[in-house]
Design an enzyme around this catalytic site. Structure first.
Site, PDB file in Angstrom:
ATOM      1  N   ASP A  99       0.798  -1.237   0.000  1.00 26.09           N
ATOM      2  CA  ASP A  99       0.000   0.000   0.000  1.00 26.09           C
ATOM      3  C   ASP A  99       0.822   1.276   0.000  1.00 26.09           C
ATOM      4  O   ASP A  99       0.317   2.332   0.358  1.00 26.09           O
ATOM      5  CB  ASP A  99      -0.919  -0.002   1.232  1.00 26.09           C
ATOM      6  N   GLU A 121      -0.271  -8.993  -1.110  1.00 30.53           N
ATOM      7  CA  GLU A 121      -0.917  -8.418   0.079  1.00 30.53           C
ATOM      8  C   GLU A 121      -2.086  -7.525  -0.357  1.00 30.53           C
ATOM      9  O   GLU A 121      -2.174  -6.339  -0.033  1.00 30.53           O
ATOM     10  CB  GLU A 121       0.067  -7.620   0.955  1.00 30.53           C
ATOM     11  N   GLU A 135      -2.312   5.183   2.563  1.00 30.72           N
ATOM     12  CA  GLU A 135      -2.196   3.760   2.256  1.00 30.72           C
ATOM     13  C   GLU A 135      -3.512   3.105   1.851  1.00 30.72           C
ATOM     14  O   GLU A 135      -3.538   2.234   0.985  1.00 30.72           O
ATOM     15  CB  GLU A 135      -1.581   3.012   3.448  1.00 30.72           C
ATOM     16  N   HIS A 212       5.605   5.755  12.922  1.00 29.94           N
ATOM     17  CA  HIS A 212       5.983   6.457  11.684  1.00 29.94           C
ATOM     18  C   HIS A 212       4.809   6.964  10.852  1.00 29.94           C
ATOM     19  O   HIS A 212       5.002   7.743   9.929  1.00 29.94           O
ATOM     20  CB  HIS A 212       6.844   5.558  10.791  1.00 29.94           C
ATOM     21  N   ARG A 214       2.063   8.710   8.782  1.00 33.74           N
ATOM     22  CA  ARG A 214       1.884  10.130   8.419  1.00 33.74           C
ATOM     23  C   ARG A 214       0.788  10.811   9.248  1.00 33.74           C
ATOM     24  O   ARG A 214       0.948  11.940   9.702  1.00 33.74           O
ATOM     25  CB  ARG A 214       1.502  10.231   6.931  1.00 33.74           C
ATOM     26  N   HIS A 245      12.382   5.693  13.477  1.00 32.91           N
ATOM     27  CA  HIS A 245      12.292   5.810  12.011  1.00 32.91           C
ATOM     28  C   HIS A 245      13.174   6.963  11.530  1.00 32.91           C
ATOM     29  O   HIS A 245      13.354   7.949  12.241  1.00 32.91           O
ATOM     30  CB  HIS A 245      10.821   6.064  11.657  1.00 32.91           C
TER      31      HIS A 245
HETATM   32  C1  UD1 Z   1       6.511   5.044   3.885  1.00 32.42           C
HETATM   33  C2  UD1 Z   1       5.158   4.648   3.297  1.00 32.42           C
HETATM   34  C3  UD1 Z   1       4.313   3.955   4.350  1.00 32.42           C
HETATM   35  C4  UD1 Z   1       5.066   2.815   4.996  1.00 32.42           C
HETATM   36  C5  UD1 Z   1       6.395   3.314   5.516  1.00 32.42           C
HETATM   37  C6  UD1 Z   1       7.211   2.171   6.063  1.00 32.42           C
HETATM   38  C7  UD1 Z   1       4.084   6.082   1.609  1.00 32.42           C
HETATM   39  C8  UD1 Z   1       3.325   7.318   1.354  1.00 32.42           C
HETATM   40  N1  UD1 Z   1       4.444   5.865   2.872  1.00 32.42           N
HETATM   41  O1  UD1 Z   1       6.245   6.030   4.887  1.00 32.42           O
HETATM   42  O2  UD1 Z   1       3.133   3.448   3.739  1.00 32.42           O
HETATM   43  O3  UD1 Z   1       4.292   2.294   6.054  1.00 32.42           O
HETATM   44  O4  UD1 Z   1       7.132   3.918   4.454  1.00 32.42           O
HETATM   45  O5  UD1 Z   1       8.261   2.633   6.881  1.00 32.42           O
HETATM   46  O6  UD1 Z   1       4.374   5.340   0.701  1.00 32.42           O
HETATM   47  N2  UD1 Z   1      13.946   8.465   5.385  1.00 32.42           N
HETATM   48  C9  UD1 Z   1      15.335   8.385   5.388  1.00 32.42           C
HETATM   49  N3  UD1 Z   1      15.896   7.175   5.130  1.00 32.42           N
HETATM   50  C10 UD1 Z   1      15.177   6.053   4.885  1.00 32.42           C
HETATM   51  C11 UD1 Z   1      13.774   6.143   4.900  1.00 32.42           C
HETATM   52  C12 UD1 Z   1      13.179   7.366   5.145  1.00 32.42           C
HETATM   53  O7  UD1 Z   1      16.025   9.364   5.594  1.00 32.42           O
HETATM   54  O8  UD1 Z   1      15.762   4.984   4.662  1.00 32.42           O
HETATM   55  C13 UD1 Z   1      13.312   9.795   5.660  1.00 32.42           C
HETATM   56  C14 UD1 Z   1      13.422  10.757   4.482  1.00 32.42           C
HETATM   57  O9  UD1 Z   1      13.650  12.054   4.971  1.00 32.42           O
HETATM   58  C15 UD1 Z   1      12.009  10.689   3.868  1.00 32.42           C
HETATM   59  C16 UD1 Z   1      11.162  10.484   5.122  1.00 32.42           C
HETATM   60  O10 UD1 Z   1      11.934   9.609   5.937  1.00 32.42           O
HETATM   61  O11 UD1 Z   1      11.690  11.870   3.180  1.00 32.42           O
HETATM   62  C17 UD1 Z   1       9.791   9.916   4.885  1.00 32.42           C
HETATM   63  O12 UD1 Z   1       9.835   8.781   4.043  1.00 32.42           O
HETATM   64  P1  UD1 Z   1       8.511   8.368   3.190  1.00 32.42           P
HETATM   65  O13 UD1 Z   1       8.788   7.119   2.418  1.00 32.42           O
HETATM   66  O14 UD1 Z   1       8.020   9.535   2.430  1.00 32.42           O
HETATM   67  O15 UD1 Z   1       7.430   8.105   4.301  1.00 32.42           O
HETATM   68  P2  UD1 Z   1       7.352   7.018   5.442  1.00 32.42           P
HETATM   69  O16 UD1 Z   1       6.701   7.649   6.620  1.00 32.42           O
HETATM   70  O17 UD1 Z   1       8.658   6.344   5.601  1.00 32.42           O
HETATM   71  N1  UDP Z   2      11.398  -3.342  11.239  1.00 32.77           N
HETATM   72  C1  UDP Z   2      12.790  -3.466  11.137  1.00 32.77           C
HETATM   73  N2  UDP Z   2      13.589  -2.625  11.896  1.00 32.77           N
HETATM   74  C2  UDP Z   2      13.080  -1.687  12.719  1.00 32.77           C
HETATM   75  C3  UDP Z   2      11.657  -1.541  12.783  1.00 32.77           C
HETATM   76  C4  UDP Z   2      10.850  -2.380  12.026  1.00 32.77           C
HETATM   77  O1  UDP Z   2      13.288  -4.318  10.404  1.00 32.77           O
HETATM   78  O2  UDP Z   2      13.855  -0.976  13.381  1.00 32.77           O
HETATM   79  C5  UDP Z   2      10.543  -4.224  10.413  1.00 32.77           C
HETATM   80  C6  UDP Z   2       9.386  -4.917  11.112  1.00 32.77           C
HETATM   81  O3  UDP Z   2       9.775  -6.166  11.658  1.00 32.77           O
HETATM   82  C7  UDP Z   2       8.357  -5.092  10.007  1.00 32.77           C
HETATM   83  C8  UDP Z   2       8.615  -3.891   9.109  1.00 32.77           C
HETATM   84  O4  UDP Z   2       9.904  -3.392   9.455  1.00 32.77           O
HETATM   85  O5  UDP Z   2       8.596  -6.255   9.228  1.00 32.77           O
HETATM   86  C9  UDP Z   2       7.574  -2.849   9.345  1.00 32.77           C
HETATM   87  O6  UDP Z   2       7.944  -1.672   8.712  1.00 32.77           O
HETATM   88  P1  UDP Z   2       7.270  -0.277   9.019  1.00 32.77           P
HETATM   89  O7  UDP Z   2       6.701  -0.297  10.389  1.00 32.77           O
HETATM   90  O8  UDP Z   2       8.267   0.760   8.671  1.00 32.77           O
HETATM   91  O9  UDP Z   2       6.121  -0.196   7.908  1.00 32.77           O
HETATM   92  P2  UDP Z   2       4.602  -0.726   7.819  1.00 32.77           P
HETATM   93  O10 UDP Z   2       4.591  -2.180   8.098  1.00 32.77           O
HETATM   94  O11 UDP Z   2       3.807   0.087   8.788  1.00 32.77           O
HETATM   95  O12 UDP Z   2       4.212  -0.387   6.420  1.00 32.77           O
END
Ligand code: UD1
Ligand code: UDP
Length: 386
Positions: A99, A121, A135, A212, A214, A245
């Site tokens: 999603d 999924e 999502e 994490h 939004r 995160h």
């Molecule tokens: C994204 C997904 C969310 C998912 C989550 C898993 C969307 C809109 N959101 O949300 O569905 O549950 O990932 O974690 O698709 N960043 C880093 N390094 C990383 C990852 C993120 O620096 O490795 C920072 C960056 O500044 C980035 C911000 O996190 O701009 C947000 O990342 P983004 O993918 O936009 O949103 P998530 O909240 O991570």
């Molecule tokens: N996870 C990880 N390291 C962490 C936190 C979470 O590997 O420090 C794993 C967790 O076991 C799960 C996945 O990341 O499999 C969940 O990711 P996240 O919560 O970022 O996204 P969501 O599932 O909400 O989309």
């Protein structure tokens, strides 16, 4: 019939990578399949952690992540990058997962190229288009574009039937996250990290926390952290371990509310292997994550979900997961209840496996082979009795 089909996986964030890894490993086992791996890298470090763990080497890396990226940035960059890759590769099918915005962009880009889409999924719903945001709509729109729907459970299958998806295109497979978890958790795991190694998991009660979403950024998260602050000040035997995160909007508030507190360990996101094994050692889990709601029940860990809705009702029905929202007093009271009431704790801590049996990836790839005529029979569905 074709001799070989080209199947391209597209993913971009940590959870997609964890849940696609078993599918990628399974695709590579079949000579009828030419696999191609494309990552958008909507996440960078958190994606790379998973790619390294499962030794996955992408064929294409769009490297789109930017600090402070908006939904428009991700959608735009992913679509343009995927257009180029699809033009070059001409896959028979694109497999997307879940999603995220990468998921939706992957499905839409494949559709623009008139390429078949398989949605791993599929069918999870809250039926509230702003929760989780974005999502819920990403998943629904991906479903509208998909040719094959890999529903993890009977509940998600029924959601798709209600939306008039033809039954012959839906396969109930279990969730691949359980495949990944089975490969990763073991009783005698030794943490490389000194802090995690030195925690007394027997006499202390470890609360593992992640946030994490939004829709929880800002005040909702602040409320949750204030409740946690109150808990550690009252319970000397509680240690909070919080892999924070990478999103700066999360980190800022976490540091303001919880930085430097006794009993709170703020750490960087963990690699999946230590994280999964830390879940296994924890007393309880507080999270707004989707994937953790699926993993923790199969490890027998109670989960307090920091959200008002969930698209994963199965473990709530089974009693191991509870939705508690983000309001400070409610969060504090729910954690306190589980710390004080042993009977309630034991009731929630019973192991249940509504999300999978560890064979989801095989069912997905068998269904793809069936769809293209390489198999005469359909894989058996995942069911709670299987
Ligand atoms: C994204 C997904 C969310 C998912 C989550 C898993 C969307 C809109 N959101 O949300 O569905 O549950 O990932 O974690 O698709 N960043 C880093 N390094 C990383 C990852 C993120 O620096 O490795 C920072 C960056 O500044 C980035 C911000 O996190 O701009 C947000 O990342 P983004 O993918 O936009 O949103 P998530 O909240 O991570
Ligand atoms: N996870 C990880 N390291 C962490 C936190 C979470 O590997 O420090 C794993 C967790 O076991 C799960 C996945 O990341 O499999 C969940 O990711 P996240 O919560 O970022 O996204 P969501 O599932 O909400 O989309």
């Amino acid at each position: 019939m074709k001799k070989k089909i080209k199947v391209m996986t597209v993913f971009g964030t940590r959870p997609e990578a964890i849940k696609m890894a078993p599918v990628i490993l399974e695709l590579a086992r079949h000579e009828e399949i030419e696999p191609v791996i494309t990552v958008t890298a909507q996440h960078r470090e958190m994606l790379d952690q998973v790619l390294n763990l499962f030794s996955i080497k992408p064929d294409h890396d769009l490297n789109i992540m930017a600090a402070g990226q908006t939904l428009f940035d991700i959608t735009d960059k992913a679509m343009r990058g995927l257009d180029e890759v699809l033009t070059e590769e001409h896959p028979d099918m694109v497999l997307v997962h879940g999603d995220t915005t990468t998921t939706f962009a992957g499905a839409l880009a494949a559709y623009y190229h008139e390429t078949a889409v398989g949605h791993v999924e599929a069918g999870l719903r809250t039926n509230n288009k702003y929760s989780p945001f974005p999502e819920e709509m990403n998943r629904k729109l991906t479903g509208a574009l998909a040719d094959l729907h890999f529903a993890p459970t009977q509940v998600s299958h029924e959601n798709l039937i209600r939306e008039n998806v033809p039954e012959k295109n839906i396969f109930v497979t279990g969730n691949t996250v359980i495949d990944a978890l089975h490969k990763t958790v073991c009783d005698n795991y030794k943490f490389a990290d000194k802090m995690l190694q030195n925690i007394d998991y027997i006499d202390k009660r470890v609360i593992l926390v992640t946030t994490h979403r939004r829709e929880n950024l800002g005040e909702p998260m602040r409320h949750v952290y204030k409740a946690m602050k109150q808990i550690v000040s009252e319970y000397q035997d509680v240690e909070i371990i919080f892999p924070v995160h990478k999103n700066p909007k999360v980190r800022e508030v976490v540091n303001e509310e919880l930085g430097g507190l006794r009993g709170v360990h703020l750490i960087d996101p963990l690699d999946y292997e230590p994280f999964a094994n830390l879940m296994h050692r924890s007393y309880l889990i507080m999270t707004d994550s989707g994937g953790i709601q699926e993993e923790a029940p199969s490890l027998g860990k109670p989960v307090l979900v920091l959200r008002d809705t969930t698209e994963r009702p199965e473990a709530v029905a089974a009693g191991t997961v509870k939705l508690i929202g983000t309001e400070k007093d409610r969060v504090y009271n729910e954690v306190k209840y589980l710390l004080d009431d042993k009977t309630e704790y034991m009731r929630m801590a019973s192991t249940c496996n509504p999300y999978g049996d560890g064979h989801a990836a095989k069912r997905i790839v068998d269904a793809v082979l069936y769809y293209y005529g390489f198999r005469n029979t359909l894989p058996e569905c995942f069911s709670l009795d299987s």
